[in-house]
Design an enzyme around this catalytic site. Structure first.
Site, short mmCIF file in Angstrom:
data_model
loop_
_atom_site.label_atom_id
_atom_site.label_comp_id
_atom_site.label_asym_id
_atom_site.label_seq_id
_atom_site.Cartn_x
_atom_site.Cartn_y
_atom_site.Cartn_z
N SER A 128 85.32 79.21 -74.35
CA SER A 128 84.16 79.48 -75.20
C SER A 128 84.48 79.17 -76.66
CB SER A 128 83.82 80.96 -75.06
OG SER A 128 83.00 81.39 -76.12
N TYR A 153 85.68 89.71 -75.42
CA TYR A 153 85.22 88.53 -74.66
C TYR A 153 86.03 87.30 -75.08
CZ TYR A 153 82.36 84.49 -73.44
OH TYR A 153 81.93 83.26 -72.98
N1 LIG Z 1 76.02 80.20 -71.91
C1 LIG Z 1 76.79 80.04 -72.98
O1 LIG Z 1 76.30 79.87 -74.11
C2 LIG Z 1 78.29 80.04 -72.85
C3 LIG Z 1 79.06 79.76 -74.00
C4 LIG Z 1 80.44 79.74 -73.90
C5 LIG Z 1 81.06 79.99 -72.69
N2 LIG Z 1 80.30 80.28 -71.59
C6 LIG Z 1 81.00 80.54 -70.32
O2 LIG Z 1 80.46 79.68 -69.33
C7 LIG Z 1 80.49 80.32 -68.05
C8 LIG Z 1 79.10 80.34 -67.45
O3 LIG Z 1 78.22 81.02 -68.34
P1 LIG Z 1 76.69 81.26 -68.04
O4 LIG Z 1 75.99 81.20 -69.33
O5 LIG Z 1 76.27 80.40 -66.90
O6 LIG Z 1 76.75 82.81 -67.60
P2 LIG Z 1 76.05 83.55 -66.39
O7 LIG Z 1 76.28 85.02 -66.60
O8 LIG Z 1 74.64 83.09 -66.23
O9 LIG Z 1 76.87 83.05 -65.14
C9 LIG Z 1 78.07 83.65 -64.71
C10 LIG Z 1 77.93 83.96 -63.23
O10 LIG Z 1 79.16 84.52 -62.80
C11 LIG Z 1 78.90 85.59 -61.93
N3 LIG Z 1 80.02 86.53 -62.01
C12 LIG Z 1 80.38 87.29 -63.07
N4 LIG Z 1 81.43 88.06 -62.76
C13 LIG Z 1 81.74 87.76 -61.47
C14 LIG Z 1 82.73 88.24 -60.57
N5 LIG Z 1 83.61 89.19 -60.93
N6 LIG Z 1 82.78 87.73 -59.32
C15 LIG Z 1 81.88 86.77 -58.94
N7 LIG Z 1 80.93 86.29 -59.73
C16 LIG Z 1 80.85 86.79 -60.99
C17 LIG Z 1 77.60 86.21 -62.42
O11 LIG Z 1 76.91 86.90 -61.38
C18 LIG Z 1 76.84 85.00 -62.94
O12 LIG Z 1 75.92 84.51 -61.98
C19 LIG Z 1 81.06 81.71 -68.32
O13 LIG Z 1 82.45 81.66 -68.05
C20 LIG Z 1 80.82 81.94 -69.78
O14 LIG Z 1 81.74 82.85 -70.33
C21 LIG Z 1 78.93 80.30 -71.64
#
Ligand SMILES: NC(=O)c1ccc[n+]([C@@H]2O[C@H](COP(=O)([O-])OP(=O)(O)OC[C@H]3O[C@@H](n4cnc5c(N)ncnc54)[C@H](O)[C@@H]3O)[C@@H](O)[C@H]2O)c1
Length: 336
Positions: A128, A153
């Site tokens: 991130s 985080y």
């Molecule tokens: N969306 C953003 O702006 C952003 C920015 C930087 C990094 N990220 C990273 O990208 C990745 C995806 O983000 P996103 O926006 O799609 O988030 P999101 O929350 O929509 O997707 C994450 C998914 O992981 C699942 N999950 C969480 N903990 C879990 C566990 N212990 N076991 C199984 N499943 C689990 C959740 O149910 C969810 O569906 C994440 O790692 C997030 O930290 C996202």
């Protein structure tokens, strides 16, 4: 036909990536626990679309459950693992820090161990932009040191990069970490600004604008993120022949380890982002001006030269185009 494991497949980015992979003929195994951090029905609706595809298999389980993770790897031989499941969100990490330890630390070790034993050809995982903390050297480059996270985080994401390096070094596991910058678009996350603002404006409620709208974010459209993830996951991380332990480049290694930013390379002030949402909705927002939130960073701005030279791609979707696509999806999905 190649087989990918996509963790977090019911999540925002995982759903879009899975669709893209299925479209280009990949067999995808999705892994997600569908937790209730935000609307479970939104996650189920994303999944319903994926499940209609013959080459998609879903495993509903928790990353922190070692036997569940090992079970998936025992059943399938993965050509690629794209690990996107995590407890996301900066602000929630102040309320529920233990959720981050379980999903992002214990869960990440389970993925690393499983990839190591299965000799997975390449693990790509989500980091991130938050790892840059309050850094002021802009744009943020992966070859700069980042050791001062502002939230738990961010600390777990930086930890993932360090843990990945140890597996690349010890076991030769090729790993690529992707630092995403504020991702937005259709099917987006209900805890993020674009979704919160659109919902409140349509409901005639005021929006909470932190730091007086002066924060700057490198808002990145989902299709650009998916393009970057797909391309980088295909390109297996390799040792850097020029790596110098006396002057180490944090983005590479003598081991098969790589880091990239995926961001729009065009930071936008929150105040302007809100104007673009107002234009797309045709409604003016009522604003609740609030101070900066603990854990938040004032600005993000991605240097994407390394990404471009490695895979020949730079995100380029303007917020005018991307926000309109989100608003169209929102009105359609919620029948407004
Ligand atoms: N969306 C953003 O702006 C952003 C920015 C930087 C990094 N990220 C990273 O990208 C990745 C995806 O983000 P996103 O926006 O799609 O988030 P999101 O929350 O929509 O997707 C994450 C998914 O992981 C699942 N999950 C969480 N903990 C879990 C566990 N212990 N076991 C199984 N499943 C689990 C959740 O149910 C969810 O569906 C994440 O790692 C997030 O930290 C996202």
């Amino acid at each position: 036909m190649s087989t990918y494991l996509v963790t977090g497949a019911a999540g925002f980015i995982g759903y879009h990536l899975t669709r893209r992979l299925l479209d280009r003929g990949v067999h995808v195994v999705g892994f997600d626990n569908l937790n209730d951090y935000y609307s479970v029905s939104l996650k189920q609706d994303r999944l319903a679309q994926l499940l209609s595809h013959d080459h998609f298999t879903m495993v509903e389980a928790d990353l922190a459950d070692q036997s569940a993770v090992d079970g998936v790897f025992a059943k399938h031989d993965f050509d690629r693992v794209v690990h996107l499941a995590a407890q996301a969100g900066v602000r929630y990490s102040l309320e529920n820090p233990r959720a981050y330890a379980q999903s992002n630390l214990v869960g990440f070790v389970n993925i690393l161990e499983a990839c190591r034993h299965a000799q997975t050809p390449h693990l790509t995982y989500a980091s991130s932009s938050s790892v840059y903390g309050g850094g002021t050297q802009m744009p943020f480059a992966t070859d700069a040191r980042v050791d001062h996270p502002y939230s738990l985080y961010a600390a777990t994401k930086k930890s993932n990069e360090l843990m990945a390096h140890s597996y690349s070094h010890l076991y030769g596991l090729p790993t690529t970490g992707l630092r995403f910058f504020t991702v937005y678009g259709p099917w987006g996350r209900p805890d993020m600004a674009l979704f919160l603002f659109t919902k409140a404006i349509l409901e005639g409620r005021p929006i909470d604008v932190f730091n007086g709208g002066k924060m700057r974010r490198d808002f990145t459209y989902i299709d650009d993120i998916v393009e970057g993830v797909d391309r980088t996951s295909q390109q297996i991380a390799k040792p850097d022949p020029n790596f110098d332990p006396g002057n180490p480049n944090p983005a590479t290694s003598a081991a098969p380890y790589q880091l990239y930013n995926i961001g729009n390379n065009e930071p936008v002030e929150l105040g302007h982002f809100i104007e673009v949402i107002e234009d797309a909705l045709g409604i003016k927002a009522q604003k609740n001006l609030l101070p900066m939130q603990p854990g938040d960073v004032p600005a993000t701005y991605a240097d994407i030269n390394a990404l471009e030279s490695a895979v020949g791609f730079r995100p380029a979707t303007s917020i005018e185009v991307g926000v309109k696509k989100f608003v169209d999806w929102y009105r359609d999905y919620y029948a407004i």
